[in-house]
Design a protein around this motif. Structure first.
Motif, PDB file in Angstrom:
ATOM      1  N   GLN A 149      19.568   2.221  -9.558  1.00 23.64           N
ATOM      2  CA  GLN A 149      18.900   3.861  -9.560  1.00 23.64           C
ATOM      3  C   GLN A 149      19.511   4.559 -10.565  1.00 23.64           C
ATOM      4  OE1 GLN A 149      16.374   3.213  -7.617  1.00 23.64           O
ATOM      5  NE2 GLN A 149      16.871   4.602  -5.928  1.00 23.64           N
ATOM      6  N   PHE A 150      20.709   4.419 -10.874  1.00 21.50           N
ATOM      7  CA  PHE A 150      21.486   5.221 -11.845  1.00 21.50           C
ATOM      8  C   PHE A 150      21.463   6.636 -11.745  1.00 21.50           C
ATOM      9  CE2 PHE A 150      21.452   1.165 -13.988  1.00 21.50           C
ATOM     10  CZ  PHE A 150      22.667   1.122 -14.700  1.00 21.50           C
ATOM     11  N   GLY A 265      18.992  12.875 -10.161  1.00 19.55           N
ATOM     12  CA  GLY A 265      18.325  11.519 -10.557  1.00 19.55           C
ATOM     13  C   GLY A 265      17.700  10.863  -9.343  1.00 19.55           C
ATOM     14  N   ARG A 266      17.485  11.698  -8.173  1.00 17.28           N
ATOM     15  CA  ARG A 266      17.156  10.864  -6.990  1.00 17.28           C
ATOM     16  C   ARG A 266      15.502  10.914  -6.989  1.00 17.28           C
ATOM     17  NH1 ARG A 266      20.871   8.452  -4.173  1.00 17.28           N
ATOM     18  NH2 ARG A 266      20.151   9.234  -1.983  1.00 17.28           N
ATOM     19  N   ARG A 267      15.222   9.722  -6.329  1.00 16.42           N
ATOM     20  CA  ARG A 267      13.569   9.383  -6.768  1.00 16.42           C
ATOM     21  C   ARG A 267      12.606   9.989  -5.495  1.00 16.42           C
ATOM     22  NH1 ARG A 267      14.066   3.590  -9.818  1.00 16.42           N
ATOM     23  NH2 ARG A 267      15.773   3.987 -11.094  1.00 16.42           N
ATOM     24  N   TYR A 268      13.381  10.811  -4.650  1.00 18.14           N
ATOM     25  CA  TYR A 268      12.320  11.355  -3.712  1.00 18.14           C
ATOM     26  C   TYR A 268      12.551  12.954  -3.409  1.00 18.14           C
ATOM     27  CZ  TYR A 268      16.943  11.360  -1.669  1.00 18.14           C
ATOM     28  OH  TYR A 268      18.196  11.675  -1.431  1.00 18.14           O
ATOM     29  N   ARG A 269      12.034  13.467  -2.689  1.00 19.92           N
ATOM     30  CA  ARG A 269      12.166  15.010  -2.462  1.00 19.92           C
ATOM     31  C   ARG A 269      12.438  15.274  -0.976  1.00 19.92           C
ATOM     32  NH1 ARG A 269      13.563  14.282  -6.708  1.00 19.92           N
ATOM     33  NH2 ARG A 269      12.972  15.220  -8.674  1.00 19.92           N
ATOM     34  N   SER A 270      12.715  16.528  -0.701  1.00 21.56           N
ATOM     35  CA  SER A 270      13.068  16.721   0.545  1.00 21.56           C
ATOM     36  C   SER A 270      11.934  16.434   1.683  1.00 21.56           C
ATOM     37  CB  SER A 270      13.454  18.251   0.626  1.00 21.56           C
ATOM     38  OG  SER A 270      13.683  18.580   2.025  1.00 21.56           O
ATOM     39  N   ALA A 271      10.373  16.774   1.298  1.00 21.62           N
ATOM     40  CA  ALA A 271       9.572  16.360   2.118  1.00 21.62           C
ATOM     41  C   ALA A 271       9.368  15.015   2.344  1.00 21.62           C
ATOM     42  CB  ALA A 271       8.341  17.051   1.443  1.00 21.62           C
TER      43      ALA A 271
END
Length: 444
Positions: A149-150, A265-271
């Motif tokens: 993920q880095f 750099g996370r690959r999702y959002r809160s929703a």
């Protein structure tokens, strides 16, 4: 020979330490508490934060003082990986990187006997042997290591390496052996479990096969260690309809602000996170969700922090691991210019921990009166535990046992309950049904 162990950090480190300790125990070494004099001290270290670095370093110095001039210290794990040369001038300290961690026993045994290690290296992330019962009742099985993920704040890919997944046949064989050895709970562990891939086999399908390996009439359950929210689909959430899968998920949020998640750099959002949480709760409304949240990430504003507070309250976590942002040298976040002052991080961490304590009280209150199945992890402590509902006036029961239910809520089984109801036979590693007698839920 006397040997002591101390583990810092993640569940994966705990699994690896237990496996290493079991090898020493089988070879005739005496495993002693870390505070006692020993010939060898093994420290499985962590470097996820500056505090973890400090703890790892201090444990080395403490072991050297406690053991004296004739003792040795083995420093392994992620702090050792990043600071391989930090103890090169002390001949009493052996530094073993993560890639060689599964070889700690042959390396140390050969060193103590002044000879070359015998046999081929186990080596690699999956060279650990199955072990159960050294330090805890639950038995872990490692299915994955490393991460691709880095995230901008995270040092893990640099010290654990790229993501690798274990052969499913090896996982299932270890599960069968673990159950045959008497384990009543298996904890599936890894660095990024949701990213498990072996050919066409993904994490959901692996879990399905693992559950198929267990006795169909109960008596053994599976729990999942920490998870990232990406890639968890309906096939995964549907598995929680199986009573053998513990309805507890530690799902890492990190922030409730989409802007902060982007900088991380996370690959999702809160929703996306909330959709996964809602899907899990649709299978079981009481499913226990716990999480990690970082406060004070570079550039985090008050409104972005309160987005995390709102998300935590709305989702209803029963526990939040709160981490004030800790810059890790070599990561992009450490070079970001808009660093949040330490005092602000401390205050935000305090607020979020207060919310976490309140949410825990609310969740535990909802558990009162519910039937559950408790894995006994300690017995006959004889420590004061309060008076359970229905106990005689003036009774002062002591704790006969403690453990965790299917929902990963701590449970006390008071001595008074045993005196009133002879169904219980308090034994470590036994599954007890709370319908058989009075309990106290929510020991802290």
């Amino acid at each position: 020979m006397r040997i002591a162990f101390r583990t810092l950090g993640c569940k994966l480190n705990q699994y690896e330490t237990e496996s290493i300790a079991a090898e020493f125990d089988a070879a005739g070494y005496t495993v002693v508490p870390f505070a006692e004099a020993a010939d060898v001290y093994v420290i499985n270290s962590c470097t996820i934060t500056t505090q973890a670095d400090r703890k790892s370093r201090n444990l080395v110095y403490r072991a050297l003082r406690t053991g004296g001039e004739e003792s040795s210290v083995v420093l392994t794990g992620c702090f050792a990986e990043r600071n391989a040369g930090g103890h090169a001038d002390d001949p009493r300290v052996m530094v073993v990187g993560n890639e060689q961690k599964s070889d700690v026993f042959p390396l140390v045994d050969a060193h103590l006997r002044a000879r070359a290690p015998e046999g081929a290296s186990q080596g690699g992330p999956f060279g650990f042997r199955a072990a159960r019962g050294m330090f805890r009742t639950r038995a872990a099985i490692k299915i994955q290591d490393g991460c691709d993920q880095f995230c901008t704040y995270c040092i893990v890919p640099h010290v654990r390496g790229r993501a690798v997944s274990r052969e499913p046949a090896d996982i299932l064989r270890e599960a069968r052996d673990t159950v045959a050895g008497g384990a009543r709970e298996i904890v599936v562990t890894g660095v990024n479990l949701g990213r498990y891939r072996h050919g066409a086999l993904d994490f959901a399908e692996l879990l399905h096969r693992l559950l198929d390996e267990l006795p169909g009439d109960g008596g053994v359950r599976v729990r999942i260690s920490s998870l990232e929210p990406e890639g968890l689909d309906e096939r995964f959430t549907a598995l929680f309809a199986d009573p053998r899968l513990s309805p507890h998920v530690h799902l890492c949020l990190q922030s409730g602000s989409d802007a902060v998640l982007g900088r991380m750099g996370r690959r999702y959002r809160s929703a996306d996170f909330r959709r996964v949480a809602d899907s899990l709760r649709s299978v079981d409304p009481m499913l226990n969700l716990t999480t990690d949240i970082i406060v004070g990430f570079p550039g985090e504003t008050e409104s972005e922090f309160h987005a995390s507070v709102s998300a935590a309250r709305d989702i209803g976590f029963s526990h939040i691991h709160v981490f004030p942002f800790s810059p890790r040298e070599g990561t992009p976040a450490a070079r970001m210019t808009d660093q949040v002052p330490a005092a602000v991080k401390t205050e935000r961490a305090r607020q979020l921990r207060e919310l976490s304590a309140d949410l825990k009280r609310q969740y535990y209150a909802r558990m009162v009166g519910r039937r559950d199945e408790v894995l006994v992890e300690k017995a006959d402590d004889r420590t004061p535990a309060g008076t359970p509902a229905g106990a005689p006036a003036g009774a002062t029961p002591t704790t006969a046992a403690r453990g965790y239910g299917r929902y990963y809520v701590p449970v006390l089984i008071p001595q008074a309950g045993l005196e009133q109801n002879a169904v219980y036979e308090v034994e470590i590693n036994r599954l007890l049904d709370t319908a058989d007698g009075p309990i106290l839920v929510g020991s802290t």
